[in-house]
Design an enzyme around this catalytic site. Sequence first.
Site, PDB file in Angstrom:
ATOM      1  N   GLY A 112       0.389  -0.894   0.153  1.00 37.34           N
ATOM      2  CA  GLY A 112      -0.284   0.022   0.197  1.00 37.34           C
ATOM      3  C   GLY A 112       0.833   0.804  -0.045  1.00 37.34           C
ATOM      4  N   GLU A 134       3.728  -6.600   1.774  1.00 34.80           N
ATOM      5  CA  GLU A 134       3.360  -7.145   0.422  1.00 34.80           C
ATOM      6  C   GLU A 134       3.157  -5.657  -0.886  1.00 34.80           C
ATOM      7  OE1 GLU A 134      -0.967  -8.631   1.529  1.00 34.80           O
ATOM      8  OE2 GLU A 134      -0.717  -9.640   1.951  1.00 34.80           O
ATOM      9  N   PRO A 135       4.596  -5.010  -0.625  1.00 34.45           N
ATOM     10  CA  PRO A 135       4.176  -4.076  -1.291  1.00 34.45           C
ATOM     11  C   PRO A 135       4.237  -4.093  -3.023  1.00 34.45           C
ATOM     12  CG  PRO A 135       6.670  -4.746  -0.920  1.00 34.45           C
ATOM     13  CD  PRO A 135       5.590  -5.831  -0.456  1.00 34.45           C
ATOM     14  N   GLY A 136       3.422  -3.548  -4.001  1.00 34.68           N
ATOM     15  CA  GLY A 136       2.988  -3.900  -5.382  1.00 34.68           C
ATOM     16  C   GLY A 136       3.880  -2.620  -6.087  1.00 34.68           C
ATOM     17  N   ARG A 137       2.814  -1.328  -5.646  1.00 35.72           N
ATOM     18  CA  ARG A 137       3.371  -0.577  -6.381  1.00 35.72           C
ATOM     19  C   ARG A 137       4.612   0.519  -6.140  1.00 35.72           C
ATOM     20  NH1 ARG A 137      -1.209   2.946  -7.925  1.00 35.72           N
ATOM     21  NH2 ARG A 137      -2.389   1.801  -5.935  1.00 35.72           N
ATOM     22  N   ARG A 147      -5.279   4.155 -15.633  1.00 37.24           N
ATOM     23  CA  ARG A 147      -5.592   4.397 -13.703  1.00 37.24           C
ATOM     24  C   ARG A 147      -6.171   5.868 -14.579  1.00 37.24           C
ATOM     25  NH1 ARG A 147      -2.282   5.856 -11.192  1.00 37.24           N
ATOM     26  NH2 ARG A 147      -3.173   5.437  -9.427  1.00 37.24           N
ATOM     27  N   CYS A 179     -12.886   4.546 -28.474  1.00 36.69           N
ATOM     28  CA  CYS A 179     -13.899   5.219 -28.869  1.00 36.69           C
ATOM     29  C   CYS A 179     -14.534   5.223 -27.907  1.00 36.69           C
ATOM     30  CB  CYS A 179     -14.978   4.179 -30.013  1.00 36.69           C
ATOM     31  SG  CYS A 179     -13.974   4.319 -31.179  1.00 36.69           S
ATOM     32  N   GLU A 180     -14.119   5.821 -26.509  1.00 37.71           N
ATOM     33  CA  GLU A 180     -14.604   5.793 -25.348  1.00 37.71           C
ATOM     34  C   GLU A 180     -14.967   7.702 -24.747  1.00 37.71           C
ATOM     35  OE1 GLU A 180     -16.333   4.119 -22.979  1.00 37.71           O
ATOM     36  OE2 GLU A 180     -16.115   2.305 -24.427  1.00 37.71           O
ATOM     37  N   TYR A 228       0.270  -1.075 -12.309  1.00 36.57           N
ATOM     38  CA  TYR A 228      -1.185  -1.267 -11.869  1.00 36.57           C
ATOM     39  C   TYR A 228      -1.579  -0.279 -13.827  1.00 36.57           C
ATOM     40  CZ  TYR A 228      -1.090  -2.634  -7.881  1.00 36.57           C
ATOM     41  OH  TYR A 228      -1.070  -3.003  -6.041  1.00 36.57           O
TER      42      TYR A 228
HETATM   43  C1  LIG Z   1      -2.726  -5.162  -3.896  1.00 34.61           C
HETATM   44  C2  LIG Z   1      -2.307  -5.068  -3.493  1.00 34.61           C
HETATM   45  C3  LIG Z   1      -1.242  -5.617  -2.619  1.00 34.61           C
HETATM   46  C4  LIG Z   1      -0.187  -4.393  -3.215  1.00 34.61           C
HETATM   47  O1  LIG Z   1      -0.358  -3.336  -3.041  1.00 34.61           O
HETATM   48  P1  LIG Z   1       0.455  -1.777  -3.058  1.00 34.61           P
HETATM   49  O2  LIG Z   1      -0.699  -0.863  -3.075  1.00 34.61           O
HETATM   50  O3  LIG Z   1       0.441  -2.195  -4.960  1.00 34.61           O
HETATM   51  O4  LIG Z   1       1.552  -1.889  -2.719  1.00 34.61           O
HETATM   52  C5  LIG Z   1      -0.645  -6.280  -1.519  1.00 34.61           C
HETATM   53  N1  LIG Z   1      -1.497  -6.937  -0.696  1.00 34.61           N
HETATM   54  C6  LIG Z   1      -2.709  -7.298  -1.527  1.00 34.61           C
HETATM   55  C7  LIG Z   1      -3.713  -8.004  -0.046  1.00 34.61           C
HETATM   56  C8  LIG Z   1      -3.489  -6.776  -2.084  1.00 34.61           C
HETATM   57  O5  LIG Z   1      -4.215  -6.974  -2.997  1.00 34.61           O
END
Ligand SMILES: *Cc1c(COP(=O)(O)O)cnc(C)c1O
Length: 433
Positions: free
Chosen positions: A251, A288-291, A327, A359-360, A387
């Site tokens: 997050g 659990e970092p993503g972004r 996005r 076309c949106e 994303y």
């Molecule tokens: C999407 C998600 C993440 C990653 O979130 P980011 O904002 O990209 O860091 C981690 N845990 C869970 C359960 C998610 O659904």
Amino acid sequence: MTTTSDLPAADLLPFFAYRDQQLVMEGVPLERLAHEHGTPLFVYSKAAMLSALAAYQRGLKGRPHLICYAMKANSSLAILQTLVRAGCGLDIVSGGELERALAAGVEPSKVIFSGVGKTRAEMRQALTAGIGCFNVESRAELDVLNEVAHDMGRRAPVSVRVNPNVDAQTHPYISTGLKGNKFGIAHEDVIDTYVHAAACDGLRVVGIDCHIGSQITQTGPYLDAMDRVLDLVEAIEARGVAIEHIDFGGGLGIDYQGDTPPEADALWSQLLQRMEARGYGDRKIYIEPGRSLVGNAGVCLTEVLYLKPGEHKNFLIVDAAMNDLPRPAMYQAFHRIVPVAQPQTEEQATTWDVVGPVCESGDWLGRDRALSVRAGDLLAVMSAGAYCMSMASNYNTRGRAAEVLVDGTRSTLIRERETPADQFRTERMLPAA
Ligand SMILES: *Cc1c(COP(=O)(O)O)cnc(C)c1O
């Protein structure tokens, strides 16, 4: 004679610079990649990803921990390989992601499985692979997992995802830790759920999990969530159920528009202090970092097709669209858009809405942007590492873009541009009439 001075990187992110008026990622001019591979084109900086990861590794150094990259942010195989080789586990949300994760060479015990709607087939697939943990999001799911594992003669390792009911103070579509959204088990039901799980012979309780939202730019919500989770750990363990690891989710936000989220290492030094103060200093930590690992490592290169000045609005029509970069259409998200060749300073900028060919009316990438451009110019949509490609679609039968990974002065094509034939491959024609 050309000069090689680096111009001030106004509004640019780390690992980007203008050199000889040309936008460069690490050591590679982006114009060259656009000419070589065409547009729209996603380009990622390996150094930017590893540097983002290093900030977490510094923050968690000396503590037992596992960083599970939330691969839904960008699940391209070479991106996964890059992070897995640097030590990451992976957070998956589907059986498809599990297959990608295994293809990328992750150790199955470093895979954790999140998501509210795991199917029985996905549970079997993950148990067979031997993943490290299922993050369970409801009592009903817990019972199904118990049944599936029991039938296979296994014990599924589980964490319960708790909804700590804290406001992550982010966009409502990406806020997940408040009462009233679909994620996690309500705070007041958590203890009973653990007591129940501990009594199931198809389950083995290993941890607790929370994830409060995305693009979080403040430390407060994390501290609040941590306090609430530690309260729960205390109460659960008082009932005789041991919690081996605490998963604080992902997050952490990135700089899209001058946003100033805490650095991962600074955030974690504060969070660890809080854990220590509460007597949980040596508990194993999962995140659990993503972004925050990939978002600012990527750009989407696009070519200006047409200028369409108008009475009320000026439109800049480019060859990337909402199917490539959803996005803005989906969350009204902001991405910086910068020219790949720096314009001469005397050129007058005009205010444009940057839109795609789909076309949106929702197909826009940026609104009211001051740019001085001509048809044929290249633009870079910044912060496009997370994303974007993983949310890309084939709407309007547009092939998904190609992807390139930059490492120093080298660049590698990591995904070919999708052809119409690729898109038809799984379709079946009706028999001849
Ligand atoms: C999407 C998600 C993440 C990653 O979130 P980011 O904002 O990209 O860091 C981690 N845990 C869970 C359960 C998610 O659904």
